[in-house]
Design an enzyme around this catalytic site. Structure first.
Site, PDB file in Angstrom:
ATOM      1  N   HIS A   1     -22.347  39.582   0.561  1.00  0.00           N
ATOM      2  CA  HIS A   1     -22.184  40.952   0.077  1.00  0.00           C
ATOM      3  C   HIS A   1     -22.776  41.161  -1.311  1.00  0.00           C
ATOM      4  CE1 HIS A   1     -18.498  38.581  -0.804  1.00  0.00           C
ATOM      5  NE2 HIS A   1     -18.772  38.991  -2.034  1.00  0.00           N
TER       6      HIS A   1
ATOM      7  N   ARG B   1     -23.810  26.758  -3.847  1.00  0.00           N
ATOM      8  CA  ARG B   1     -22.581  27.010  -3.086  1.00  0.00           C
ATOM      9  C   ARG B   1     -22.791  28.288  -2.286  1.00  0.00           C
ATOM     10  NH1 ARG B   1     -18.113  30.333  -4.153  1.00  0.00           N
ATOM     11  NH2 ARG B   1     -16.105  29.642  -3.332  1.00  0.00           N
TER      12      ARG B   1
ATOM     13  N   ASP C   1     -21.435  31.034  -0.840  1.00  0.00           N
ATOM     14  CA  ASP C   1     -20.163  31.748  -0.905  1.00  0.00           C
ATOM     15  C   ASP C   1     -19.973  32.635   0.323  1.00  0.00           C
ATOM     16  OD1 ASP C   1     -17.788  32.797  -2.501  1.00  0.00           O
ATOM     17  OD2 ASP C   1     -18.904  34.656  -2.139  1.00  0.00           O
TER      18      ASP C   1
ATOM     19  N   GLU D   1     -18.994  26.979   1.778  1.00  0.00           N
ATOM     20  CA  GLU D   1     -17.641  27.315   1.318  1.00  0.00           C
ATOM     21  C   GLU D   1     -16.939  28.063   2.437  1.00  0.00           C
ATOM     22  OE1 GLU D   1     -14.602  30.056  -0.324  1.00  0.00           O
ATOM     23  OE2 GLU D   1     -16.618  30.746   0.177  1.00  0.00           O
TER      24      GLU D   1
ATOM     25  N   HIS E   1     -11.279  28.582  -8.566  1.00  0.00           N
ATOM     26  CA  HIS E   1     -11.073  29.940  -9.080  1.00  0.00           C
ATOM     27  C   HIS E   1     -10.274  30.781  -8.094  1.00  0.00           C
ATOM     28  CE1 HIS E   1     -14.488  30.054  -6.416  1.00  0.00           C
ATOM     29  NE2 HIS E   1     -14.335  31.360  -6.296  1.00  0.00           N
ATOM     30  N   ASP E   2     -10.125  30.320  -6.876  1.00  0.00           N
ATOM     31  CA  ASP E   2      -9.307  30.998  -5.878  1.00  0.00           C
ATOM     32  C   ASP E   2      -7.916  30.369  -5.864  1.00  0.00           C
ATOM     33  OD1 ASP E   2     -11.374  32.672  -5.155  1.00  0.00           O
ATOM     34  OD2 ASP E   2     -12.059  31.378  -3.531  1.00  0.00           O
TER      35      ASP E   2
ATOM     36  N   TYR F   1      -4.243  34.100   2.824  1.00  0.00           N
ATOM     37  CA  TYR F   1      -4.023  32.721   3.269  1.00  0.00           C
ATOM     38  C   TYR F   1      -4.043  31.740   2.105  1.00  0.00           C
ATOM     39  CZ  TYR F   1      -9.147  33.153   3.312  1.00  0.00           C
ATOM     40  OH  TYR F   1     -10.467  33.419   2.982  1.00  0.00           O
ATOM     41  N   GLN F   2      -3.846  32.222   0.891  1.00  0.00           N
ATOM     42  CA  GLN F   2      -3.844  31.366  -0.280  1.00  0.00           C
ATOM     43  C   GLN F   2      -2.629  31.675  -1.149  1.00  0.00           C
ATOM     44  OE1 GLN F   2      -7.587  32.145  -2.200  1.00  0.00           O
ATOM     45  NE2 GLN F   2      -8.764  30.961  -0.720  1.00  0.00           N
TER      46      GLN F   2
END
Length: 489
Positions: free
Chosen positions: A88, A191, A193, A233, A290-291, A342-343
């Site tokens: 995105h 990475r 993303d 990722e 960072h998540d 989900y985190q």
């Protein structure tokens, strides 16, 4: 990629400044700790709605951080990882604004994925239910063109992050431009993303489809031709991660963070032990990023059993909330404008109840697990939950994304737990045993992890009931035994 510890960080949030100051920190206060650094989005702007993961201009370094030259200077001494935000771009980007203004006549019209691109006759409820979603809302956001026409654009994450149609010429040109900039300016690792969401097909989950695998493979080949390697990722069921690992350069071991927490909370190594015997070897290991702390990666999915069952997942999440004194609860789930349900948003140090020895034990297990270890800046400094920032921004992830000054960094470096972690990092970096063969065994509350490379041997023995962990490093000349608790002194 060197098999040594790497840093994950924002340039500004760690230094209070930019890329030049980040290099200074790596060279001086962090000397000997990191062979590489994953610099989280440094594109314009770094302070969008998703901390840089919604670039207005992916090809421009935010001037507040520096320039491509400053990035290149870091790359001359460290392996630099950068994010290719595959899925995105910001709704405020020049390209999307041109689409809103010119509509179908815009040269960027085909760059953005629309509902009608995948569902020409509109999406049915059954088709919508089949789509794997990281958030509970619709995967489309209606946007009004200057002509007055209302168009449903695909927005996997937020309505400010417009999905790219990576299969069109304009979508490919967009990604090609960024890839070439990376290669020219010293980036060695990319990475990918949110790459798992990049290709959408009607009647599928629109996540990690066969077409997605082919797309990731093609991107990896492009990167290889430019002298770079790629990391996929992907947060998903552990069997998906194993399957993905067979088709890409490297993956993240996202199952490891929740499994280590479960192991330390329950004082039982069985689930972790099973995972370590089957986990991909071509991976990067993390405890924090960072998540948030991923849960889906260790849990069940539909009728597929997880590494942990549903009750164990619930117990794990509740224990994190208890250990953080409810702070993680304020930042997780439907609270605080979360994108990902989900985190669990919490610093890893606070998830372990600020227990220094438990924290070093978790890091030791990470460093001995197969893969190249990465340490997030918040984890390096054993930061507490930033409740003040959470309350200010109402963004759940910000609880683990503190803004620091260099003076604050120096103070954190003086904490016993951080001093211990720095010693542990250097031990991991200095042993060639980790380039050899891995062996793991144990049961109930005891775990033994060993690496051997010819005459070099490294081992970690953990007894959860006794609350002890012991490191051993040996070669042809000497044998060194270290009780983990002694690293805190």
């Amino acid at each position: 990629m060197k098999n040594q510890v790497q840093l994950i960080t924002y340039a500004d949030r760690l230094t209070g400044n930019g890329l030049t100051q980040l290099k200074q920190l790596l060279d001086e206060s962090f000397a000997g700790l990191f062979s590489g650094v994953h610099i989280l989005p440094f594109y314009y702007p770094i302070d969008g709605s998703d901390a840089g993961f919604d670039p207005i201009d992916h090809a421009q370094v935010d001037s507040r951080l520096g320039t491509w030259q400053a990035l290149s200077e870091i790359g001359q001494h460290y392996e630099v990882m950068a994010d290719l935000i595959v899925n995105h771009v910001s709704a405020q980007s020049h390209e999307f604004q041109d689409v809103l203004e010119q509509g179908h006549q815009s040269p960027y019209w085909s760059m953005f994925l629309k509902e009608t691109d995948v569902f020409p006759s509109g999406i049915t409820q059954a088709q919508a239910n089949a789509i794997f979603r990281p958030r509970p809302t619709s995967c489309f956001s209606p946007k009004k063109l200057a002509s007055g026409e209302l168009v449903n654009f695909w927005t996997t994450f937020t309505d400010n992050q417009i999905d790219i149609n990576v299969e069109t010429d304009s979508g490919k040109r967009y990604l090609d431009k960024v890839l070439n900039l990376f290669a020219t300016n010293g980036v060695k690792i990319i990475r990918l993303d949110a790459a798992g969401f990049a290709i959408k097909r009607a009647g599928t989950s629109c996540f990690m489809t066969d077409e997605t695998f082919a797309f990731i493979k093609q991107l990896a080949e492009q990167a290889h031709n430019l002298g770079m390697e790629t990391i996929a990722e992907i947060h998903s069921h552990y069997k998906t991660q194993i399957a993905v690992a067979k088709k890409v350069d490297r993956v993240y071991d996202f199952a490891l963070p929740p499994l280590i927490l479960h192991t330390l909370f329950s004082k039982n190594v069985d689930a972790l032990l099973y995972w370590l015997t089957i986990a991909p070897r071509n991976c990067l290991t993390v405890l924090d990023t960072h998540d948030g702390i991923g849960i889906v990666d260790a849990g069940p999915e539909g009728d597929k059993a997880g590494l942990l069952n549903a009750n164990e997942i619930d117990d794990l999440v509740q224990q994190i909330h208890i250990n953080s004194q409810g702070e993680s609860l304020k930042a997780t789930g439907a609270a605080a404008s979360n994108v990902d349900l989900y985190q669990v948003n919490c610093t890893y140090y606070d998830a372990l109840g600020k227990d220094d020895l438990a924290y070093l034990t978790a890091r030791a297990i990470q460093f001995f697990a197969p893969g190249v270890p990465q340490v997030y800046y918040g984890g390096l400094l054993a930061l507490h939950n930033d409740v003040a920032l959470l309350e200010k921004t109402q963004v759940g992830r910000d609880i683990n994304r503190s803004y620091l000054s260099l003076e604050q960094v120096e103070k954190h470096l003086d904490k016993p737990v951080v001093k211990g972690l720095r010693k542990l990092i250097k031990l991991r970096n200095d042993s060639d045993a980790f380039n050899g063969d891995f062996l793991v065994h144990g049961s109930n509350s005891t775990l033994s992890m060993e690496w051997q490379n010819q005459h070099e041997l490294a081992s970690l023995k953990v007894d959860l009931m006794a609350g002890t962990a012991q490191l051993s490093f040996s070669n042809a000349k000497q044998n060194t035994v270290i009780n983990l608790v002694d690293l805190l002194n």
